[in-house]
Design a protein around this motif. Structure first.
Motif, PDB file in Angstrom:
ATOM      1  N   ARG A 141       0.725  -1.078   0.064  1.00 21.41           N
ATOM      2  CA  ARG A 141      -0.141   0.009   0.022  1.00 21.41           C
ATOM      3  C   ARG A 141       1.015   1.245  -0.013  1.00 21.41           C
ATOM      4  NH1 ARG A 141      -4.959   0.717   2.977  1.00 21.41           N
ATOM      5  NH2 ARG A 141      -4.898  -1.537   3.066  1.00 21.41           N
ATOM      6  N   ARG A 142       2.101   1.060   0.578  1.00 29.04           N
ATOM      7  CA  ARG A 142       3.028   2.378   0.692  1.00 29.04           C
ATOM      8  C   ARG A 142       4.174   1.947   0.044  1.00 29.04           C
ATOM      9  NH1 ARG A 142       2.021   4.594   6.871  1.00 29.04           N
ATOM     10  NH2 ARG A 142      -0.021   5.386   6.317  1.00 29.04           N
ATOM     11  N   ILE A 143       4.928   2.775  -0.486  1.00 26.33           N
ATOM     12  CA  ILE A 143       6.190   2.719  -1.203  1.00 26.33           C
ATOM     13  C   ILE A 143       6.923   3.992  -0.894  1.00 26.33           C
ATOM     14  CG2 ILE A 143       5.418   3.500  -3.371  1.00 26.33           C
ATOM     15  CD1 ILE A 143       7.408   1.427  -4.562  1.00 26.33           C
ATOM     16  N   PHE A 144       8.390   3.717  -0.508  1.00 21.17           N
ATOM     17  CA  PHE A 144       9.161   4.897  -0.376  1.00 21.17           C
ATOM     18  C   PHE A 144      10.404   4.834  -1.100  1.00 21.17           C
ATOM     19  CE2 PHE A 144       6.915   3.405   3.385  1.00 21.17           C
ATOM     20  CZ  PHE A 144       6.591   4.579   4.246  1.00 21.17           C
ATOM     21  N   PHE A 145      10.839   6.063  -1.533  1.00 19.24           N
ATOM     22  CA  PHE A 145      12.105   6.243  -2.445  1.00 19.24           C
ATOM     23  C   PHE A 145      12.835   7.435  -1.765  1.00 19.24           C
ATOM     24  CE2 PHE A 145       8.570   5.305  -5.247  1.00 19.24           C
ATOM     25  CZ  PHE A 145       9.033   4.299  -6.240  1.00 19.24           C
ATOM     26  N   TYR A 146      14.259   6.733  -1.582  1.00 20.56           N
ATOM     27  CA  TYR A 146      15.297   7.571  -0.913  1.00 20.56           C
ATOM     28  C   TYR A 146      16.242   7.879  -2.088  1.00 20.56           C
ATOM     29  CZ  TYR A 146      19.455   8.466   1.566  1.00 20.56           C
ATOM     30  OH  TYR A 146      20.675   8.925   2.171  1.00 20.56           O
ATOM     31  N   CYS A 147      16.756   9.134  -2.398  1.00 19.85           N
ATOM     32  CA  CYS A 147      17.805   9.592  -3.191  1.00 19.85           C
ATOM     33  C   CYS A 147      19.037   9.759  -2.296  1.00 19.85           C
ATOM     34  CB  CYS A 147      17.405  11.022  -3.681  1.00 19.85           C
ATOM     35  SG  CYS A 147      18.690  11.665  -4.985  1.00 19.85           S
ATOM     36  N   ALA A 148      19.723   8.803  -2.466  1.00 19.77           N
ATOM     37  CA  ALA A 148      21.077   8.694  -1.923  1.00 19.77           C
ATOM     38  C   ALA A 148      22.160   9.561  -2.802  1.00 19.77           C
ATOM     39  CB  ALA A 148      21.612   7.394  -1.730  1.00 19.77           C
ATOM     40  N   LYS A 149      21.874   9.692  -4.280  1.00 20.01           N
ATOM     41  CA  LYS A 149      22.785  10.229  -4.984  1.00 20.01           C
ATOM     42  C   LYS A 149      21.806  10.475  -6.453  1.00 20.01           C
ATOM     43  CE  LYS A 149      27.201  10.634  -7.489  1.00 20.01           C
ATOM     44  NZ  LYS A 149      27.389  11.930  -6.860  1.00 20.01           N
ATOM     45  N   ALA A 150      21.859  11.856  -6.523  1.00 19.82           N
ATOM     46  CA  ALA A 150      20.967  12.404  -7.719  1.00 19.82           C
ATOM     47  C   ALA A 150      21.848  12.248  -8.878  1.00 19.82           C
ATOM     48  CB  ALA A 150      20.692  13.887  -7.422  1.00 19.82           C
ATOM     49  N   ALA A 151      21.342  11.828 -10.023  1.00 17.81           N
ATOM     50  CA  ALA A 151      22.103  11.772 -11.224  1.00 17.81           C
ATOM     51  C   ALA A 151      22.381  13.305 -11.786  1.00 17.81           C
ATOM     52  CB  ALA A 151      20.985  11.059 -12.292  1.00 17.81           C
ATOM     53  N   ALA A 152      23.597  13.301 -12.601  1.00 15.79           N
ATOM     54  CA  ALA A 152      24.121  14.391 -13.197  1.00 15.79           C
ATOM     55  C   ALA A 152      23.010  15.071 -14.113  1.00 15.79           C
ATOM     56  CB  ALA A 152      25.395  14.202 -13.902  1.00 15.79           C
ATOM     57  N   GLU A 153      22.345  14.412 -14.632  1.00 18.17           N
ATOM     58  CA  GLU A 153      21.514  14.759 -15.492  1.00 18.17           C
ATOM     59  C   GLU A 153      20.130  13.839 -15.843  1.00 18.17           C
ATOM     60  OE1 GLU A 153      20.967  15.484 -20.467  1.00 18.17           O
ATOM     61  OE2 GLU A 153      22.771  15.737 -19.741  1.00 18.17           O
ATOM     62  N   GLY A 154      18.865  14.281 -15.445  1.00 22.77           N
ATOM     63  CA  GLY A 154      17.874  13.261 -15.635  1.00 22.77           C
ATOM     64  C   GLY A 154      17.666  12.493 -14.327  1.00 22.77           C
ATOM     65  N   GLY A 155      17.018  11.359 -14.566  1.00 27.81           N
ATOM     66  CA  GLY A 155      16.812  10.418 -13.443  1.00 27.81           C
ATOM     67  C   GLY A 155      15.669  10.665 -12.630  1.00 27.81           C
ATOM     68  N   GLU A 156      14.837  11.592 -12.778  1.00 28.78           N
ATOM     69  CA  GLU A 156      13.650  12.033 -11.843  1.00 28.78           C
ATOM     70  C   GLU A 156      12.749  10.677 -11.845  1.00 28.78           C
ATOM     71  OE1 GLU A 156      14.724  15.663 -14.383  1.00 28.78           O
ATOM     72  OE2 GLU A 156      14.476  13.508 -14.780  1.00 28.78           O
ATOM     73  N   THR A 157      12.089  10.920 -10.757  1.00 32.91           N
ATOM     74  CA  THR A 157      11.043   9.772 -10.421  1.00 32.91           C
ATOM     75  C   THR A 157       9.501  10.408 -10.807  1.00 32.91           C
ATOM     76  OG1 THR A 157      12.301   8.487  -8.945  1.00 32.91           O
ATOM     77  CG2 THR A 157      10.136   8.078  -8.825  1.00 32.91           C
ATOM     78  N   PRO A 158       8.904  10.373 -12.096  1.00 26.66           N
ATOM     79  CA  PRO A 158       7.707  10.976 -12.366  1.00 26.66           C
ATOM     80  C   PRO A 158       6.724  10.429 -11.638  1.00 26.66           C
ATOM     81  CG  PRO A 158       9.198  10.820 -14.277  1.00 26.66           C
ATOM     82  CD  PRO A 158       9.720  10.065 -13.311  1.00 26.66           C
ATOM     83  N   ILE A 159       5.538  11.084 -11.152  1.00 30.40           N
ATOM     84  CA  ILE A 159       4.654  10.381 -10.417  1.00 30.40           C
ATOM     85  C   ILE A 159       3.309  10.922 -11.001  1.00 30.40           C
ATOM     86  CG2 ILE A 159       5.447  10.019  -8.272  1.00 30.40           C
ATOM     87  CD1 ILE A 159       4.771  12.470  -7.245  1.00 30.40           C
ATOM     88  N   ALA A 160       2.025  10.253 -10.787  1.00 33.10           N
ATOM     89  CA  ALA A 160       0.992  10.603 -11.616  1.00 33.10           C
ATOM     90  C   ALA A 160      -0.266  10.112 -10.506  1.00 33.10           C
ATOM     91  CB  ALA A 160       0.732   9.966 -12.668  1.00 33.10           C
ATOM     92  N   ASP A 161      -1.071  11.063 -10.179  1.00 37.71           N
ATOM     93  CA  ASP A 161      -2.405  10.442  -9.321  1.00 37.71           C
ATOM     94  C   ASP A 161      -3.302   9.657 -10.157  1.00 37.71           C
ATOM     95  OD1 ASP A 161      -4.711  10.311  -7.974  1.00 37.71           O
ATOM     96  OD2 ASP A 161      -4.405  12.237  -6.942  1.00 37.71           O
ATOM     97  N   VAL A 162      -3.330   8.232  -9.808  1.00 33.01           N
ATOM     98  CA  VAL A 162      -4.368   7.358 -10.649  1.00 33.01           C
ATOM     99  C   VAL A 162      -5.824   7.511 -10.398  1.00 33.01           C
ATOM    100  CG1 VAL A 162      -2.380   5.749 -10.989  1.00 33.01           C
ATOM    101  CG2 VAL A 162      -3.840   5.429  -9.086  1.00 33.01           C
ATOM    102  N   ARG A 163      -6.107   8.293  -9.261  1.00 31.15           N
ATOM    103  CA  ARG A 163      -7.482   8.735  -8.981  1.00 31.15           C
ATOM    104  C   ARG A 163      -8.050   9.818 -10.218  1.00 31.15           C
ATOM    105  NH1 ARG A 163      -6.788  10.743  -3.090  1.00 31.15           N
ATOM    106  NH2 ARG A 163      -4.854  11.850  -4.005  1.00 31.15           N
ATOM    107  N   ARG A 164      -6.987  10.559 -10.654  1.00 26.70           N
ATOM    108  CA  ARG A 164      -7.403  11.863 -11.735  1.00 26.70           C
ATOM    109  C   ARG A 164      -7.008  10.870 -13.001  1.00 26.70           C
ATOM    110  NH1 ARG A 164      -6.715  17.111 -10.345  1.00 26.70           N
ATOM    111  NH2 ARG A 164      -5.804  17.615 -12.512  1.00 26.70           N
TER     112      ARG A 164
END
Length: 353
Positions: A141-164
């Motif tokens: 039911r729950r999921i957690f993401f932790y950024c230990a190191k951000a990419a030099a370029e890109g690498g985002e974690t896009p999200i979207a509300d599936v109710r919408r």
């Protein structure tokens, strides 16, 4: 920042914060701030230096849960979370026990206990939006993401509300999927994708067969050997157990061969017959999902996608039934870890009517 600037569409995509505190809690230790006009994710930031997120979270689980149920995702930013051990401590403070990653669909490995790499998929390829394990009989039911190191370029974690997304999907398409459900077909041992031993975390065929029986998965050993094919029929829409919200909760678009990048799709179709593809999806009765339907579904996901750049030390908490996540391609080293909690099954989900 003016109201016109806040409502500018690019801000939603870029995740530029609109610094308007909406509440303060427990002795002014943290603030809740909207990241954009849509409210997803809601940012949680320290109001004073030196706040222990784990200690604060353990005493404010109900507050966190209430905000999560409304917004679908919280971004904890600006706290001192320098190592994976602190990340695991925070997750346990919020959700107690973590889940093991089973019936896998992407390569990943354990980092510490039940903390995993988010994926070991090649960095040049995007990963489409999905709700973790919605193809299984049980999911977090729950999921957690932790950024230990951000990419030099890109690498985002896009999200979207599936109710919408559910609201965006054409009612005729929704009704068709509700009535017919959807099916994922997976093939293992054909030289591409994860082997069944990795997916099911066992070398024992009898254990695989027992798991499939328990999970409502049809199984066949091809040619009597180590090559395996499975089929699982699942619901496409779920009513959230806590809020009653209707959620577009499935992997029907994610696993369909047409969603892959062109180069990977063409390589697979050159190599395999359709029934032997590593993964593909159909309606639950085995019927082909129309190309225009898949195009429509992808457009619904894209229309609701929100993306923001990671900052090292960020912790993103999602309600996995309300909010889908993805991964953008990237360059340079990137380390985003994941933990999961709150096991849920279809038996926990209220009927649609």
């Amino acid at each position: 920042m003016s109201e016109q600037e806040i409502n500018r569409p690019s801000l939603k995509k870029l995740g530029i914060p609109a610094r308007r505190a909406v509440s303060v809690s427990q002795g002014d230790l943290v603030r809740f701030e909207p990241m954009n006009e849509g409210g997803l994710p809601l940012m949680v930031v320290p109001a004073v230096p030196g706040v222990s997120l784990a200690s604060w979270a353990e005493g404010n689980r109900d507050l966190i849960g209430g905000h999560l149920a409304k917004h679908g995702g919280l971004l904890f930013r600006g706290f001192d979370i320098p190592r994976v051990e602190e990340f695991e401590h925070v997750v346990r403070a919020i959700s107690s026990e973590l889940l093991e990653y089973k019936e896998r669909s992407s390569p990943r490995h354990a980092v510490s206990g039940r903390i995993y790499t988010s994926t070991d998929y090649p960095p040049e390829h995007p990963i489409f939006l999905h709700n973790e394990n919605s193809y299984q009989a049980a999911w977090p039911r729950r999921i957690f993401f932790y950024c230990a190191k951000a990419a030099a370029e890109g690498g985002e974690t896009p999200i979207a509300d599936v109710r919408r997304i559910y609201q965006r999907v054409d009612p005729a398409v929704r009704d068709r999927f509700i009535a017919r459900k959807w099916m994922v077909m997976r093939n293992y041992g054909d030289g591409f994708g994860l082997p069944w031993q990795t997916v099911y975390q066992t070398e024992d065929k009898a254990e695989v067969e027992a798991h499939c029986r328990k999970s409502g998965i049809q199984l066949e050993w091809k040619d009597g050997g180590d090559r395996l094919r499975t089929r699982a029929v699942r619901n496409a829409v779920a009513k959230h157990p806590d809020t009653g919200d209707l959620c577009w909760f499935n992997h029907a678009t994610f696993f369909h061969v047409s969603t892959l990048t062109e180069s990977i799709r063409e390589a697979l179709l050159d190599e395999f017959a359709e029934e032997d593809l590593p993964t593909n999806t159909y309606y639950g009765d085995g019927g082909t999902i129309e190309p225009e339907t898949l195009d429509h579904l992808r457009s619904c996901y894209h229309a609701e996608t929100i993306s923001f750049p990671w900052k090292e030390g960020d912790l993103l908490m999602l309600d996995n039934m309300m909010t889908a996540h993805a991964r953008a391609p990237y360059k340079g080293e990137r380390k985003v870890l994941v933990g999961m909690s709150h096991p849920t099954t279809w038996g926990d989900v209220p009927p649609l009517s």
